[in-house]
Design a protein around this motif. Structure first.
Motif, PDB file in Angstrom:
ATOM      1  N   ALA A  64     -33.781  14.773  65.224  1.00 35.03           N
ATOM      2  CA  ALA A  64     -33.811  13.678  65.598  1.00 35.03           C
ATOM      3  C   ALA A  64     -34.578  12.305  65.240  1.00 35.03           C
ATOM      4  O   ALA A  64     -35.683  12.520  64.948  1.00 35.03           O
ATOM      5  CB  ALA A  64     -34.551  14.170  67.188  1.00 35.03           C
ATOM      6  N   ALA A  65     -33.687  10.995  64.907  1.00 39.00           N
ATOM      7  CA  ALA A  65     -34.539  10.323  63.943  1.00 39.00           C
ATOM      8  C   ALA A  65     -33.902   8.645  64.540  1.00 39.00           C
ATOM      9  O   ALA A  65     -32.764   8.556  64.894  1.00 39.00           O
ATOM     10  CB  ALA A  65     -33.627  10.820  62.337  1.00 39.00           C
ATOM     11  N   LYS A  66     -34.466   8.138  64.430  1.00 41.60           N
ATOM     12  CA  LYS A  66     -34.427   6.705  64.618  1.00 41.60           C
ATOM     13  C   LYS A  66     -34.168   5.727  63.560  1.00 41.60           C
ATOM     14  O   LYS A  66     -35.467   5.784  62.622  1.00 41.60           O
ATOM     15  CB  LYS A  66     -36.044   6.088  65.731  1.00 41.60           C
ATOM     16  CG  LYS A  66     -35.803   4.828  65.794  1.00 41.60           C
ATOM     17  CD  LYS A  66     -36.113   3.777  67.192  1.00 41.60           C
ATOM     18  CE  LYS A  66     -35.481   4.524  68.865  1.00 41.60           C
ATOM     19  NZ  LYS A  66     -37.305   4.136  69.267  1.00 41.60           N
ATOM     20  N   LEU A  67     -33.592   4.983  63.019  1.00 42.97           N
ATOM     21  CA  LEU A  67     -32.726   4.919  61.547  1.00 42.97           C
ATOM     22  C   LEU A  67     -32.798   2.993  61.344  1.00 42.97           C
ATOM     23  O   LEU A  67     -32.314   2.378  62.887  1.00 42.97           O
ATOM     24  CB  LEU A  67     -31.796   4.648  61.423  1.00 42.97           C
ATOM     25  CG  LEU A  67     -31.902   6.788  61.475  1.00 42.97           C
ATOM     26  CD1 LEU A  67     -30.074   6.911  61.157  1.00 42.97           C
ATOM     27  CD2 LEU A  67     -32.250   7.080  60.228  1.00 42.97           C
ATOM     28  N   ALA A  68     -34.236   2.380  60.943  1.00 39.53           N
ATOM     29  CA  ALA A  68     -33.911   1.179  61.393  1.00 39.53           C
ATOM     30  C   ALA A  68     -32.719   0.422  60.825  1.00 39.53           C
ATOM     31  O   ALA A  68     -32.676   0.719  59.319  1.00 39.53           O
ATOM     32  CB  ALA A  68     -35.170   0.514  60.100  1.00 39.53           C
ATOM     33  N   VAL A  69     -31.470  -0.664  60.733  1.00 40.88           N
ATOM     34  CA  VAL A  69     -30.424  -0.728  60.516  1.00 40.88           C
ATOM     35  C   VAL A  69     -30.579  -2.107  59.784  1.00 40.88           C
ATOM     36  O   VAL A  69     -31.991  -2.613  60.945  1.00 40.88           O
ATOM     37  CB  VAL A  69     -29.252  -0.660  61.375  1.00 40.88           C
ATOM     38  CG1 VAL A  69     -29.483   0.941  61.353  1.00 40.88           C
ATOM     39  CG2 VAL A  69     -29.488  -1.744  62.407  1.00 40.88           C
ATOM     40  N   GLY A  70     -30.022  -2.981  58.823  1.00 45.03           N
ATOM     41  CA  GLY A  70     -30.234  -3.833  58.812  1.00 45.03           C
ATOM     42  C   GLY A  70     -28.936  -5.373  59.683  1.00 45.03           C
ATOM     43  O   GLY A  70     -28.466  -4.588  61.137  1.00 45.03           O
TER      44      GLY A  70
ATOM     45  N   ILE B 249     -33.802  -2.026  65.297  1.00 45.94           N
ATOM     46  CA  ILE B 249     -33.958  -2.992  64.474  1.00 45.94           C
ATOM     47  C   ILE B 249     -35.513  -2.321  63.886  1.00 45.94           C
ATOM     48  O   ILE B 249     -36.363  -2.406  64.378  1.00 45.94           O
ATOM     49  CB  ILE B 249     -34.378  -4.267  65.519  1.00 45.94           C
ATOM     50  CG1 ILE B 249     -33.090  -4.869  66.112  1.00 45.94           C
ATOM     51  CG2 ILE B 249     -34.653  -5.348  64.774  1.00 45.94           C
ATOM     52  CD1 ILE B 249     -33.704  -6.130  66.788  1.00 45.94           C
ATOM     53  N   ASP B 250     -35.776  -2.670  62.982  1.00 50.23           N
ATOM     54  CA  ASP B 250     -36.626  -3.126  61.562  1.00 50.23           C
ATOM     55  C   ASP B 250     -37.468  -4.005  61.971  1.00 50.23           C
ATOM     56  O   ASP B 250     -37.578  -5.236  61.639  1.00 50.23           O
ATOM     57  CB  ASP B 250     -36.500  -2.477  60.555  1.00 50.23           C
ATOM     58  CG  ASP B 250     -37.442  -1.823  59.403  1.00 50.23           C
ATOM     59  OD1 ASP B 250     -38.579  -1.658  59.893  1.00 50.23           O
ATOM     60  OD2 ASP B 250     -37.321  -1.913  58.664  1.00 50.23           O
ATOM     61  N   ARG B 251     -39.097  -3.284  62.878  1.00 52.11           N
ATOM     62  CA  ARG B 251     -39.939  -4.357  63.236  1.00 52.11           C
ATOM     63  C   ARG B 251     -40.720  -4.932  62.043  1.00 52.11           C
ATOM     64  O   ARG B 251     -42.115  -5.065  62.185  1.00 52.11           O
ATOM     65  CB  ARG B 251     -40.518  -3.805  64.107  1.00 52.11           C
ATOM     66  CG  ARG B 251     -39.682  -4.441  65.341  1.00 52.11           C
ATOM     67  CD  ARG B 251     -40.047  -3.978  67.002  1.00 52.11           C
ATOM     68  NE  ARG B 251     -38.757  -4.052  67.591  1.00 52.11           N
ATOM     69  CZ  ARG B 251     -38.509  -3.531  68.252  1.00 52.11           C
ATOM     70  NH1 ARG B 251     -38.109  -2.066  67.526  1.00 52.11           N
ATOM     71  NH2 ARG B 251     -37.602  -3.731  69.417  1.00 52.11           N
ATOM     72  N   GLY B 252     -41.188  -3.338  61.354  1.00 55.27           N
ATOM     73  CA  GLY B 252     -42.336  -3.668  60.021  1.00 55.27           C
ATOM     74  C   GLY B 252     -43.311  -2.509  60.335  1.00 55.27           C
ATOM     75  O   GLY B 252     -43.907  -2.076  61.384  1.00 55.27           O
ATOM     76  N   PRO B 253     -43.647  -2.489  59.211  1.00 58.60           N
ATOM     77  CA  PRO B 253     -44.570  -0.887  59.254  1.00 58.60           C
ATOM     78  C   PRO B 253     -45.768  -1.079  59.626  1.00 58.60           C
ATOM     79  O   PRO B 253     -46.649  -0.817  61.227  1.00 58.60           O
ATOM     80  CB  PRO B 253     -44.600   0.300  58.163  1.00 58.60           C
ATOM     81  CG  PRO B 253     -44.190  -0.714  57.671  1.00 58.60           C
ATOM     82  CD  PRO B 253     -43.582  -0.999  58.187  1.00 58.60           C
ATOM     83  N   GLN B 254     -46.739  -2.442  59.279  1.00 65.38           N
ATOM     84  CA  GLN B 254     -47.571  -2.962  60.060  1.00 65.38           C
ATOM     85  C   GLN B 254     -48.104  -3.342  61.419  1.00 65.38           C
ATOM     86  O   GLN B 254     -48.297  -2.966  62.251  1.00 65.38           O
ATOM     87  CB  GLN B 254     -48.030  -3.965  58.637  1.00 65.38           C
ATOM     88  CG  GLN B 254     -48.478  -4.354  57.509  1.00 65.38           C
ATOM     89  CD  GLN B 254     -49.018  -3.428  57.617  1.00 65.38           C
ATOM     90  OE1 GLN B 254     -50.125  -2.482  58.170  1.00 65.38           O
ATOM     91  NE2 GLN B 254     -49.604  -2.327  56.292  1.00 65.38           N
TER      92      GLN B 254
END
Length: 341
Positions: free
Chosen positions: A263-269, A305-310
């Motif tokens: 099970a994975a959550k993927l950051a898409v563009g 949505i990729d919100r960034g690791p920080q």
């Protein structure tokens, strides 16, 4: 496949133990040696354990049902756990009980058949050595560069670790019996026989405990190995279309030795259409399956949505490197799911 190798080792161990058990019972009947009785019961318990492993392997191959939608792969773990119980009760506790009685009422080994236990033990060591060698040979391709202790602790296929532990315990137990019987014949003191029986019982209880701990961990559910986790992550992220920037988080669990739930959550563009996102997810899933050809992956992938690791790290007040792969998706969520035994 791994299970086929385990099956060869099980059949070799079963054949050896049936023959050994019969000869040990004959030796006990003509001498009354408690060490021989403990070893005979140990061999019977081992034979039953190998039958349990064969049954578990057969039942695990049943098709999934609505009540069990992920199949029956874990039946192999269930039957291996039962093996530890049988080894503890029928093998270990019986030997300790027999040792207690023989210590309180020692009996010397007498009569013209005094040599039978020694001959039986020597033959048994040879047969157990053959079984142990077969288990080692079948384990080597899977073990790789891991030590034997690491292989037993991290193997997802229960059959080979069980046979390895049983055969090694059987060989050491035979040495204990040989020492106990030999000293009893030399000194005429039956308590040496009882001491050998007690050593066999303690050994079997210890091995049963190790097996129970390892099988319990597999029954609860273990993550894929670190190398598999990395291979899945690389396959999901490194697509030629570049639609998936990174894995936000990843969860894995073994449904059976060769079957892993992913099970994975993927950051898409910034894709414009839902069809494009679906196509990117499907392509990532195909890459992951190709990365682990010997493993059946049951995959559930979710785009986000990729919100960034920080930004994510601020939610649980934990510092995360800028290039971190595994990042919490919700406040307080555990970051590293690559833990294994």
């Amino acid at each position: 496949m791994a299970h086929e190798g385990g099956g060869k080792a099980i059949l070799a161990a079963l054949t050896a133990n049936l023959g050994i058990a019969a000869t040990k019972f004959v030796a006990f009947l003509v001498t009354g040696s408690s060490s021989m009785l403990a070893e005979a019961v140990h061999s019977v318990a081992d034979s039953g354990n190998q039958l349990l492993l064969l049954i578990g392997g057969k039942r695990s191959r049943r098709e999934a049902t609505p009540a069990h939608p992920f199949g029956f792969g874990r039946e192999r773990y269930v039957y291996a756990f039962i093996v530890s119980i049988v080894l503890f009760s029928v093998g270990g506790l019986f030997a300790l009980n027999e040792a207690w009685h023989k210590w309180a009422h020692p009996e010397a080994i007498q009569g013209r058949w005094w040599w039978v236990p020694l001959a039986v033990l020597v033959v048994a060591i040879g047969l157990e050595g053959f079984s142990f060698r077969t288990a080692i040979r079948e384990s080597n391709p899977q073990r790789g560069k891991r030590t034997w202790a690491q292989f037993i602790r991290t193997a997802k296929e229960p059959e080979l670790p069980v046979v390895l532990l049983e055969d090694s315990a059987a060989l050491v137990g035979l040495v204990f019996a040989l020492i106990g019987v030999g000293l009893t014949l030399v000194t005429g003191n039956g308590r040496w026989d009882a001491a050998g029986t007690a050593a066999i019982g303690l050994l079997l209880v210890f091995v049963a405990g190790v097996l129970a701990i390892e099988m319990k961990s597999l029954l609860i559910g273990e993550a894929a190995r670190p190398q598999q986790l990395q291979a899945i992550t690389d396959a999901l992220e490194n697509g030629p279309e570049g639609a998936i920037s990174r894995v936000i988080h990843l969860r894995t669990m073994h449904l059976g030795p060769e079957e892993v739930l992913v099970a994975a959550k993927l950051a898409v563009g910034p894709l414009e259409r839902g069809a494009d996102i679906a196509e990117a997810i499907d392509a990532a899933e195909r890459r992951a399956r190709e990365a682990l050809p010997g493993t059946q992956l049951v995959m559930y992938l979710e785009p986000d949505i990729d919100r960034g690791p920080q930004e994510r790290a601020q939610w649980d007040n934990a510092p995360v490197a800028a290039d971190s792969t595994y990042v919490p998706d919700e406040p307080g969520e555990v970051r590293d799911m690559g833990h294994s035994r």
